[in-house]
Scaffold this motif. Structure first.
Motif, PDB file in Angstrom:
ATOM      1  N   LYS A  30       0.841  -1.212   0.000  1.00  0.00           N
ATOM      2  CA  LYS A  30       0.000   0.000   0.000  1.00  0.00           C
ATOM      3  C   LYS A  30       0.864   1.246   0.000  1.00  0.00           C
ATOM      4  N   VAL A  34       0.200   3.227  -3.317  1.00  0.00           N
ATOM      5  CA  VAL A  34      -0.682   4.379  -3.115  1.00  0.00           C
ATOM      6  C   VAL A  34       0.118   5.644  -2.812  1.00  0.00           C
ATOM      7  N   ASP A  35       1.039   5.563  -1.857  1.00  0.00           N
ATOM      8  CA  ASP A  35       1.731   6.770  -1.402  1.00  0.00           C
ATOM      9  C   ASP A  35       2.946   7.138  -2.256  1.00  0.00           C
ATOM     10  N   GLN A  38       1.914   6.397  -6.397  1.00  0.00           N
ATOM     11  CA  GLN A  38       0.555   6.855  -6.722  1.00  0.00           C
ATOM     12  C   GLN A  38      -0.036   6.140  -7.941  1.00  0.00           C
ATOM     13  N   MET A  40      -2.513   4.033  -7.640  1.00  0.00           N
ATOM     14  CA  MET A  40      -3.961   3.952  -7.405  1.00  0.00           C
ATOM     15  C   MET A  40      -4.298   4.695  -6.128  1.00  0.00           C
ATOM     16  N   THR A  41      -5.592   4.908  -5.909  1.00  0.00           N
ATOM     17  CA  THR A  41      -6.065   5.610  -4.712  1.00  0.00           C
ATOM     18  C   THR A  41      -6.249   4.613  -3.566  1.00  0.00           C
ATOM     19  N   ASP A  42      -6.507   5.145  -2.375  1.00  0.00           N
ATOM     20  CA  ASP A  42      -6.790   4.297  -1.211  1.00  0.00           C
ATOM     21  C   ASP A  42      -8.003   3.413  -1.468  1.00  0.00           C
ATOM     22  N   GLU A  43      -9.042   3.981  -2.065  1.00  0.00           N
ATOM     23  CA  GLU A  43     -10.272   3.230  -2.330  1.00  0.00           C
ATOM     24  C   GLU A  43     -10.023   2.104  -3.330  1.00  0.00           C
ATOM     25  N   GLU A  44      -9.273   2.386  -4.378  1.00  0.00           N
ATOM     26  CA  GLU A  44      -8.960   1.360  -5.373  1.00  0.00           C
ATOM     27  C   GLU A  44      -8.135   0.241  -4.747  1.00  0.00           C
ATOM     28  N   PHE A  45      -7.174   0.619  -3.892  1.00  0.00           N
ATOM     29  CA  PHE A  45      -6.351  -0.389  -3.225  1.00  0.00           C
ATOM     30  C   PHE A  45      -7.212  -1.259  -2.320  1.00  0.00           C
TER      31      PHE A  45
END
Length: 184
Positions: A30, A34-35, A38, A40-45
């Protein structure tokens, strides 16, 4: 779209640092996906994690394959699978080579002989825990019957465990579900 280098680095780092499998590696993936990069977003992950948890097999490999394909196509998929598996393969080769070189030392013999009873106890406790949990869903009689039949199938008849699993899977699909509230 992430570069193939970023995809490789993200999952190679997670593979190297994620000692212990999924629970320890998921936060690392993650962080990278995500960070850091980037992809994907938190929601996509979270969606990828939820889908990965519903499928059989190692969670990190499933997530890596999907994320690699989504961010880099088929090359990304192959790239990320190599990156996530390579650290484990290299460390296994290294440790097995070291074990082969040191196998005649008493402390190595003691360690390898000591692992067998520990693993046996751990598997026994896991089996007992599964049996206790089966009481809630199946009842003692049905759970005990499945345990005894599986044991006999594997150790008396010599069936492969995969055959037992397939038989139980088919039975779960074909037999009617137990009504809530009934317990044996």
């Amino acid at each position: 779209m992430a570069s193939q280098k970023e995809i490789f680095v993200a999952f190679f780092r997670s593979g190297i640092l994620g000692f212990g499998g999924g629970p320890s590696a998921i936060p690392l993936v993650k962080k990278e996906v995500v960070d850091t990069f980037q992809m994907m977003t938190d929601e996509e992950f979270a969606e990828v994690l939820a889908i990965g948890n519903t499928l059989p097999g190692p969670i990190i490999t499933k997530m890596a394959g999907y994320i690699g394909y989504r961010t880099g196509g088929w090359i990304g998929l192959i790239n990320v699978l190599i990156a996530s598996v390579l650290p484990t393969v290299l460390l296994m080769i290294l440790f097995l080579a070291a074990l082969k070189q040191l196998k005649d030392f008493d402390f190595v013999k003691g360690m390898t002989n000591g692992v067998v009873p520990v693993v046996t106890v751990m598997l026994g406790l896991l089996t007992w825990d599964f049996l206790k949990k089966s009481k809630k869903s199946l009842g003692w009689k049905a759970g005990g019957f499945i345990f005894a039949a599986s044991f006999a199938g594997m150790f008396v008849i010599g069936l492969h465990p995969g055959v037992i699993i397939a038989i139980l899977f088919l039975a779960a699909l074909l037999l009617p579900a137990k009504k809530e509230g009934k317990d044996e």
